[in-house]
Design a protein around this motif. Sequence first.
Motif, PDB file in Angstrom:
ATOM      1  N   ARG A   1      39.476   9.604  53.929  1.00 16.42           N
ATOM      2  CA  ARG A   1      38.688  10.065  55.057  1.00 16.42           C
ATOM      3  C   ARG A   1      37.919  11.340  54.715  1.00 16.42           C
ATOM      4  NH1 ARG A   1      36.929   6.875  58.257  1.00 16.42           N
ATOM      5  NH2 ARG A   1      36.629   8.580  59.734  1.00 16.42           N
ATOM      6  N   THR A   2      38.525  12.233  53.949  1.00 16.34           N
ATOM      7  CA  THR A   2      37.841  13.464  53.561  1.00 16.34           C
ATOM      8  C   THR A   2      36.648  13.158  52.669  1.00 16.34           C
ATOM      9  OG1 THR A   2      39.942  14.674  53.701  1.00 16.34           O
ATOM     10  CG2 THR A   2      38.143  15.714  52.486  1.00 16.34           C
ATOM     11  N   THR A   3      36.805  12.249  51.733  1.00 18.51           N
ATOM     12  CA  THR A   3      35.693  11.870  50.870  1.00 18.51           C
ATOM     13  C   THR A   3      34.575  11.221  51.666  1.00 18.51           C
ATOM     14  OG1 THR A   3      37.273  11.504  49.072  1.00 18.51           O
ATOM     15  CG2 THR A   3      35.077  10.589  48.791  1.00 18.51           C
ATOM     16  N   ALA A   4      34.913  10.441  52.675  1.00 21.95           N
ATOM     17  CA  ALA A   4      33.888   9.824  53.513  1.00 21.95           C
ATOM     18  C   ALA A   4      33.083  10.878  54.272  1.00 21.95           C
ATOM     19  CB  ALA A   4      34.531   8.844  54.490  1.00 21.95           C
ATOM     20  N   VAL A   5      33.772  11.889  54.799  1.00 21.83           N
ATOM     21  CA  VAL A   5      33.075  12.956  55.520  1.00 21.83           C
ATOM     22  C   VAL A   5      32.184  13.755  54.570  1.00 21.83           C
ATOM     23  CG1 VAL A   5      33.410  15.094  56.816  1.00 21.83           C
ATOM     24  CG2 VAL A   5      34.827  13.105  57.309  1.00 21.83           C
ATOM     25  N   ILE A   6      32.686  14.039  53.372  1.00 24.77           N
ATOM     26  CA  ILE A   6      31.892  14.787  52.394  1.00 24.77           C
ATOM     27  C   ILE A   6      30.655  13.990  51.991  1.00 24.77           C
ATOM     28  CG2 ILE A   6      31.911  15.665  50.026  1.00 24.77           C
ATOM     29  CD1 ILE A   6      34.837  16.383  50.452  1.00 24.77           C
ATOM     30  N   ALA A   7      30.814  12.691  51.799  1.00 21.64           N
ATOM     31  CA  ALA A   7      29.669  11.865  51.425  1.00 21.64           C
ATOM     32  C   ALA A   7      28.608  11.856  52.523  1.00 21.64           C
ATOM     33  CB  ALA A   7      30.138  10.437  51.125  1.00 21.64           C
ATOM     34  N   GLN A   8      29.031  11.762  53.768  1.00 21.85           N
ATOM     35  CA  GLN A   8      28.069  11.780  54.866  1.00 21.85           C
ATOM     36  C   GLN A   8      27.356  13.124  54.969  1.00 21.85           C
ATOM     37  OE1 GLN A   8      30.323  10.652  58.297  1.00 21.85           O
ATOM     38  NE2 GLN A   8      30.485   8.506  57.680  1.00 21.85           N
ATOM     39  N   LEU A   9      28.089  14.217  54.762  1.00 23.14           N
ATOM     40  CA  LEU A   9      27.458  15.529  54.808  1.00 23.14           C
ATOM     41  C   LEU A   9      26.421  15.689  53.703  1.00 23.14           C
ATOM     42  CD1 LEU A   9      30.465  17.910  55.587  1.00 23.14           C
ATOM     43  CD2 LEU A   9      28.555  17.377  57.088  1.00 23.14           C
ATOM     44  N   CYS A  10      26.801  15.314  52.480  1.00 22.50           N
ATOM     45  CA  CYS A  10      25.899  15.513  51.342  1.00 22.50           C
ATOM     46  C   CYS A  10      24.707  14.560  51.391  1.00 22.50           C
ATOM     47  CB  CYS A  10      26.663  15.335  50.032  1.00 22.50           C
ATOM     48  SG  CYS A  10      27.932  16.587  49.746  1.00 22.50           S
ATOM     49  N   ARG A  11      24.858  13.403  52.013  1.00 22.65           N
ATOM     50  CA  ARG A  11      23.755  12.448  52.068  1.00 22.65           C
ATOM     51  C   ARG A  11      22.776  12.764  53.199  1.00 22.65           C
ATOM     52  NH1 ARG A  11      24.052   7.558  49.316  1.00 22.65           N
ATOM     53  NH2 ARG A  11      25.143   7.926  47.364  1.00 22.65           N
ATOM     54  N   HIS A  12      23.295  13.095  54.376  1.00 18.20           N
ATOM     55  CA  HIS A  12      22.435  13.251  55.548  1.00 18.20           C
ATOM     56  C   HIS A  12      22.091  14.703  55.859  1.00 18.20           C
ATOM     57  CE1 HIS A  12      22.990   9.066  56.011  1.00 18.20           C
ATOM     58  NE2 HIS A  12      24.183   9.101  56.584  1.00 18.20           N
ATOM     59  N   TRP A  13      22.935  15.655  55.478  1.00 19.14           N
ATOM     60  CA  TRP A  13      22.667  17.075  55.722  1.00 19.14           C
ATOM     61  C   TRP A  13      22.857  17.854  54.420  1.00 19.14           C
ATOM     62  CZ3 TRP A  13      25.847  14.192  59.013  1.00 19.14           C
ATOM     63  CH2 TRP A  13      25.278  13.889  60.255  1.00 19.14           C
ATOM     64  N   PRO A  14      21.984  17.653  53.447  1.00 20.78           N
ATOM     65  CA  PRO A  14      22.177  18.285  52.129  1.00 20.78           C
ATOM     66  C   PRO A  14      22.028  19.801  52.157  1.00 20.78           C
ATOM     67  CG  PRO A  14      20.037  17.211  52.237  1.00 20.78           C
ATOM     68  CD  PRO A  14      20.760  16.829  53.492  1.00 20.78           C
ATOM     69  N   ARG A  15      21.337  20.352  53.144  1.00 22.05           N
ATOM     70  CA  ARG A  15      21.151  21.804  53.212  1.00 22.05           C
ATOM     71  C   ARG A  15      22.192  22.492  54.068  1.00 22.05           C
ATOM     72  NH1 ARG A  15      14.525  22.362  53.897  1.00 22.05           N
ATOM     73  NH2 ARG A  15      14.000  21.208  51.977  1.00 22.05           N
ATOM     74  N   PHE A  16      23.133  21.750  54.565  1.00 17.43           N
ATOM     75  CA  PHE A  16      24.226  22.343  55.316  1.00 17.43           C
ATOM     76  C   PHE A  16      25.068  23.216  54.386  1.00 17.43           C
ATOM     77  CE2 PHE A  16      28.214  21.916  57.916  1.00 17.43           C
ATOM     78  CZ  PHE A  16      27.716  22.581  59.022  1.00 17.43           C
ATOM     79  N   THR A  17      25.653  24.280  54.935  1.00 17.65           N
ATOM     80  CA  THR A  17      26.377  25.246  54.097  1.00 17.65           C
ATOM     81  C   THR A  17      27.509  24.580  53.325  1.00 17.65           C
ATOM     82  OG1 THR A  17      25.858  26.983  55.699  1.00 17.65           O
ATOM     83  CG2 THR A  17      27.619  27.432  54.114  1.00 17.65           C
ATOM     84  N   VAL A  18      28.281  23.731  54.009  1.00 18.52           N
ATOM     85  CA  VAL A  18      29.397  23.060  53.332  1.00 18.52           C
ATOM     86  C   VAL A  18      28.873  22.124  52.248  1.00 18.52           C
ATOM     87  CG1 VAL A  18      31.367  21.530  53.672  1.00 18.52           C
ATOM     88  CG2 VAL A  18      30.824  23.250  55.386  1.00 18.52           C
ATOM     89  N   SER A  19      27.762  21.451  52.495  1.00 21.45           N
ATOM     90  CA  SER A  19      27.203  20.542  51.489  1.00 21.45           C
ATOM     91  C   SER A  19      26.754  21.296  50.251  1.00 21.45           C
ATOM     92  CB  SER A  19      26.030  19.763  52.088  1.00 21.45           C
ATOM     93  OG  SER A  19      26.421  19.050  53.240  1.00 21.45           O
ATOM     94  N   VAL A  20      26.110  22.440  50.443  1.00 22.31           N
ATOM     95  CA  VAL A  20      25.654  23.229  49.289  1.00 22.31           C
ATOM     96  C   VAL A  20      26.831  23.739  48.473  1.00 22.31           C
ATOM     97  CG1 VAL A  20      24.404  25.303  48.623  1.00 22.31           C
ATOM     98  CG2 VAL A  20      23.515  23.863  50.460  1.00 22.31           C
ATOM     99  N   LEU A  21      27.860  24.229  49.154  1.00 16.83           N
ATOM    100  CA  LEU A  21      29.044  24.730  48.433  1.00 16.83           C
ATOM    101  C   LEU A  21      29.755  23.614  47.684  1.00 16.83           C
ATOM    102  CD1 LEU A  21      30.495  27.226  51.085  1.00 16.83           C
ATOM    103  CD2 LEU A  21      29.196  27.768  49.019  1.00 16.83           C
ATOM    104  N   LEU A  22      29.848  22.437  48.305  1.00 17.26           N
ATOM    105  CA  LEU A  22      30.499  21.312  47.632  1.00 17.26           C
ATOM    106  C   LEU A  22      29.701  20.854  46.416  1.00 17.26           C
ATOM    107  CD1 LEU A  22      31.700  19.227  50.696  1.00 17.26           C
ATOM    108  CD2 LEU A  22      33.156  20.259  48.953  1.00 17.26           C
ATOM    109  N   GLN A  23      28.390  20.823  46.529  1.00 15.63           N
ATOM    110  CA  GLN A  23      27.553  20.428  45.393  1.00 15.63           C
ATOM    111  C   GLN A  23      27.735  21.400  44.235  1.00 15.63           C
ATOM    112  OE1 GLN A  23      25.685  17.776  44.969  1.00 15.63           O
ATOM    113  NE2 GLN A  23      25.431  16.901  47.003  1.00 15.63           N
ATOM    114  N   ARG A  24      27.760  22.682  44.520  1.00 10.02           N
ATOM    115  CA  ARG A  24      27.949  23.671  43.459  1.00 10.02           C
ATOM    116  C   ARG A  24      29.330  23.558  42.832  1.00 10.02           C
ATOM    117  NH1 ARG A  24      25.485  29.064  46.536  1.00 10.02           N
ATOM    118  NH2 ARG A  24      23.296  28.332  46.652  1.00 10.02           N
ATOM    119  N   THR A  25      30.344  23.308  43.652  1.00  4.62           N
ATOM    120  CA  THR A  25      31.704  23.203  43.121  1.00  4.62           C
ATOM    121  C   THR A  25      31.868  21.956  42.269  1.00  4.62           C
ATOM    122  OG1 THR A  25      32.491  24.319  45.123  1.00  4.62           O
ATOM    123  CG2 THR A  25      34.140  23.238  43.751  1.00  4.62           C
TER     124      THR A  25
END
Length: 569
Positions: free
Chosen positions: A192-216
């Motif tokens: 479930r966590t991976t599904a939420v992360i995938a949705q964030l990174c796909r649909h809201w790539p400039r969201f703060t959590v998405s940017v931090l996850l991409q960098r990590t």
Amino acid sequence: MAKGLLCSAMQMTWRWFSPDRTVTPRRQLRFPAYTPNAVSLALKSISKKTKCLPFGLRQPDRPLLLGGHSLDIVHCHQYLGVWFDSRLTFATHVHYIRERAATRIAALKALSHSNLGALYSVLQTFYSYAIHSIVDYRAVCLVEVLESLRLSLEVLQNTVLRVMLGAPPWMRLVNLRAESGFPSLQHRIWERTTAVIAQLCRHWPRFTVSVLLQRTLDRPPNPHPGGDWILLAADIVRKLDATNAICGGPDLPDPAYAPAPPWLPPLIRCVEPTTAVPRSSFPAVLCQDSLSHVAALSTPDAAVYYTDGSVSDDGSAGAAFVCDEWVESWRVTSSVSDYQTELVAILGTLRHADRHFYRCIIIHTDSLSSVCGLQTQRYTDNKYLTAIIAVAASITGQGGEVILHWLPGHVGIAGNERAEADARHAATFPVPTFQLHPSLSLLLRRVAYTVRHLSWEDHQFQIYEGSRSATWYAIETAYAPVTVPHGTSNYLLVSLRHLRLGFPCCGQMTNSNPEPCPHCFDISEQPLLHYVLDCPATSRLRCGISEQLHNRDEPFIWQQRLLHRHLPL
């Protein structure tokens, strides 16, 4: 820098930062709820119901004021169904989940009677929607809970599995999970966590959590993540082998796409399959019916296209379209879905028609999912759906017409067979000519498959450790789900599950001397195997299927026949 959270009765929050880790503002706080614009909109904040929840802050030495009223400082508060505490341990939230699940488990026990209870499919549905959903909704918050709290939730799920399967407490958990189809709670939280992360990174790539996850994810794994949620979430994505798919880029609408007003007719006229000829008919009948529809749609000035997409067993993909003597194909990026390749073929067709200024374009495709996807009014979930609509808008803006017609595949239609052959040939090209990222739905299916594979690895590890019940389950079931004839009593179904799970006999549990068989009075070290394979009481069932009894490659057929004959267990 510490953070604070204000929770109101209207489920609205304000956050502030305190550099000195104290809740001691020098002046009264001013929030949007007290601005003139907010008052004109009837947006008011009730100070008596508003609570202050500090995260990692010391006890304040003066009251915190909001609108002239002091706020109550609490150390635990519920917000959007999740209980937050000042230390973010989520201990209160875990206890809340257990309390909510306790009453529902009691109802599940009442439904799971071995004789008069509900079928397993009903129990499974009740658990999925009434109990499992409680954890799924809050799975993202449970990533960094303590091991003891997570194990308490695992015990909760294990209790439910034993109730549904009628298994005793000493039954192996890996067998229960394999028989029920539910992974461990930890693996479910990862999924479930991976599904939420995938949705964030796909649909809201400039969201703060998405940017931090991409960098990590771009950095090497941290061996000591501690309590950092970003580091823990990145480790979960790596464990489920979803890094490349999540970092592949956002799935945003096409830049040329503009939503059409809802009162206008659709840009693409989709012709759905008719019910006059069922899809289960003979290929010749389907071919004749499809050709009649093709002839009815065709006009002298229409450009007729046949499209198809292909994904081979090794993951290589291709797409192509055929228009009279004109053929165009693309080698698509590997590891994509059939649905995506079909959309690529339709997009390439429309771009070709737009370049040649055709007035009427008729596209015949054997992808029913593409036809249904283009009929929806929301195209923001896939970049290429919006690209197709953008090109269709350009064609219709010049006075053209686009018709998308579904026809069955592999029934002998010449144009469809040519497009399929060209798509398969394009999949053999060494270098992709059409860059494409896996869709979100395909990513979620792969994550679910990885979680099932992790459960299978846990079961194989128990077999390696010498577990007899795990070995029995793997050999006798081959990890295949149980299917029973319609109308089978619940008692026989429960008995069959007991047999699949490998219940030991009384002598095996007490390690005492073997007792004689109650039917033939023979003494055997394995009473259950003796009763099933050698006892004269079951000889009539073994007559005619003796070869299948000893063939471990077909245990499932033997179990079906055993249940069909209504063997008393």
